[in-house]
Enzyme design. Structure first.
Site, PDB file in Angstrom:
ATOM      1  N   SER A   1       0.818  -1.219   0.000  1.00  0.00           N
ATOM      2  CA  SER A   1       0.000   0.000   0.000  1.00  0.00           C
ATOM      3  C   SER A   1       0.850   1.266   0.000  1.00  0.00           C
ATOM      4  CB  SER A   1      -0.904   0.025   1.235  1.00  0.00           C
ATOM      5  OG  SER A   1      -1.700  -1.125   1.280  1.00  0.00           O
TER       6      SER A   1
HETATM    7  N1  SAH Z   1      -0.560  -5.437   3.948  1.00  0.00           N
HETATM    8  C1  SAH Z   1       0.143  -5.655   2.704  1.00  0.00           C
HETATM    9  C2  SAH Z   1      -0.722  -5.242   1.524  1.00  0.00           C
HETATM   10  C3  SAH Z   1      -0.962  -6.429   0.706  1.00  0.00           C
HETATM   11  S1  SAH Z   1      -2.105  -6.313  -0.600  1.00  0.00           S
HETATM   12  C4  SAH Z   1       1.495  -5.002   2.692  1.00  0.00           C
HETATM   13  O1  SAH Z   1       1.839  -4.283   3.644  1.00  0.00           O
HETATM   14  O2  SAH Z   1       2.253  -5.232   1.741  1.00  0.00           O
HETATM   15  C5  SAH Z   1      -3.355  -7.412  -0.023  1.00  0.00           C
HETATM   16  C6  SAH Z   1      -2.964  -8.823   0.249  1.00  0.00           C
HETATM   17  O3  SAH Z   1      -4.126  -9.538   0.653  1.00  0.00           O
HETATM   18  C7  SAH Z   1      -2.422  -9.586  -0.957  1.00  0.00           C
HETATM   19  O4  SAH Z   1      -1.162 -10.082  -0.664  1.00  0.00           O
HETATM   20  C8  SAH Z   1      -3.439 -10.703  -1.164  1.00  0.00           C
HETATM   21  O5  SAH Z   1      -2.875 -11.901  -1.627  1.00  0.00           O
HETATM   22  C9  SAH Z   1      -4.011 -10.858   0.234  1.00  0.00           C
HETATM   23  N2  SAH Z   1      -5.319 -11.519   0.286  1.00  0.00           N
HETATM   24  C10 SAH Z   1      -6.341 -11.415  -0.597  1.00  0.00           C
HETATM   25  N3  SAH Z   1      -7.377 -12.194  -0.195  1.00  0.00           N
HETATM   26  C11 SAH Z   1      -6.990 -12.786   0.972  1.00  0.00           C
HETATM   27  C12 SAH Z   1      -7.616 -13.707   1.844  1.00  0.00           C
HETATM   28  N4  SAH Z   1      -8.839 -14.188   1.636  1.00  0.00           N
HETATM   29  N5  SAH Z   1      -6.933 -14.091   2.950  1.00  0.00           N
HETATM   30  C13 SAH Z   1      -5.675 -13.643   3.199  1.00  0.00           C
HETATM   31  N6  SAH Z   1      -5.030 -12.786   2.389  1.00  0.00           N
HETATM   32  C14 SAH Z   1      -5.677 -12.349   1.288  1.00  0.00           C
END
Ligand code: SAH
Length: 237
Positions: free
Chosen positions: A88
């Site tokens: 993000s």
């Molecule tokens: N917090 C992260 C942002 C990641 S983007 C950071 O600091 O980099 C969102 C993430 O959510 C992705 O990696 C995606 O694979 C994950 N995601 C999507 N659906 C999900 C689910 N049902 N359970 C766990 N993770 C999930």
């Protein structure tokens, strides 16, 4: 030593000083970029919580982005981390962290470990962080980065975060970093009474509402719409 020699030596020392970089510049080439990022993107937009600002200045964000993007790590935008996912924008990380009202005693659940950066920020402020990720290679890489950056109070696991992580519940705070079409009921159940959840809710790949949900009693939640955001979707296996 004659006064003239002393003056000469002093001059020499003063002149030599700029050539010797301060320790943090040598070991941490991005320290200055992070300070600038915090001042221009975060403090300037109204996030003033000292613990959040300190964490954002301390955590080496460049280590959480793919190597070829390191020079872009502190830009005012999300960056691709592979598998169609993103780390993000720094301001969004700061805003969501602030909304959780964390203390040194807080136990936090994160859904969507991604790069591990948000978990690292939380780990500097809270007592314990539990983070779940659905994409296995991202989970493995984040786990490694969190280890390398000394985030010993983060426990990461590969699983579908729709169901939270009941084993460690209840949580003082829950942060969801992917957009859900509606709030997953298990997450509310795993929030302690008085706890806070921050979650983007809305259609995939469109503008979503960033919600702050406070669980006031067993079956009573207060929902505030904080802002409009765009997150990658919460996916299901
Ligand atoms: N917090 C992260 C942002 C990641 S983007 C950071 O600091 O980099 C969102 C993430 O959510 C992705 O990696 C995606 O694979 C994950 N995601 C999507 N659906 C999900 C689910 N049902 N359970 C766990 N993770 C999930």
């Amino acid at each position: 030593m004659r006064p003239a020699t002393v003056t000469l030596l002093t001059l020499l020392l003063v002149w030599l000083q700029p050539a010797t970089a301060p320790a943090d510049m040598t070991n941490d080439p991005f320290g200055a970029s992070r300070k600038k990022m915090v001042a221009t993107q975060i403090r300037s937009r109204g996030v003033s919580d000292p613990a959040v600002l300190r964490a954002m200045e301390d955590v080496p964000r460049h280590l959480f982005v793919p190597e070829k993007l390191r020079d872009h790590a502190h830009e005012d935008r999300p960056l691709a981390i592979g598998f169609g996912q993103t780390i993000s924008q720094p301001y969004v990380v700061a805003l969501m962290t602030k909304l959780l009202d964390l203390t040194e005693a807080s136990r936090v659940l994160e859904v969507g470990t991604g790069s591990g950066y948000q978990a690292a920020i939380l780990s500097r402020i809270a007592k314990e962080v539990f983070s779940v990720e659905i994409v296995s290679p991202l989970h493995l890489r984040a786990k490694q980065t969190l280890k390398e950056t000394g985030c010993t109070n983060v426990t990461a696991i590969h699983r579908d975060g729709f169901f939270g992580w009941k084993k460690h519940a209840p949580y003082d705070a829950i942060i969801v970093t992917c957009a859900a079409e509606s709030v997953p009921p298990p997450l509310i159940q795993q929030l302690r009474i008085g706890g806070v959840m921050c979650i983007p809710v809305g259609p995939p790949f469109r503008v979503q509402n960033l919600l702050r949900i406070t669980r006031r009693a067993k079956d009573d939640v207060r929902t505030e719409v904080i802002s409009q955001v765009r997150f990658v979707p919460l996916t299901r296996p």
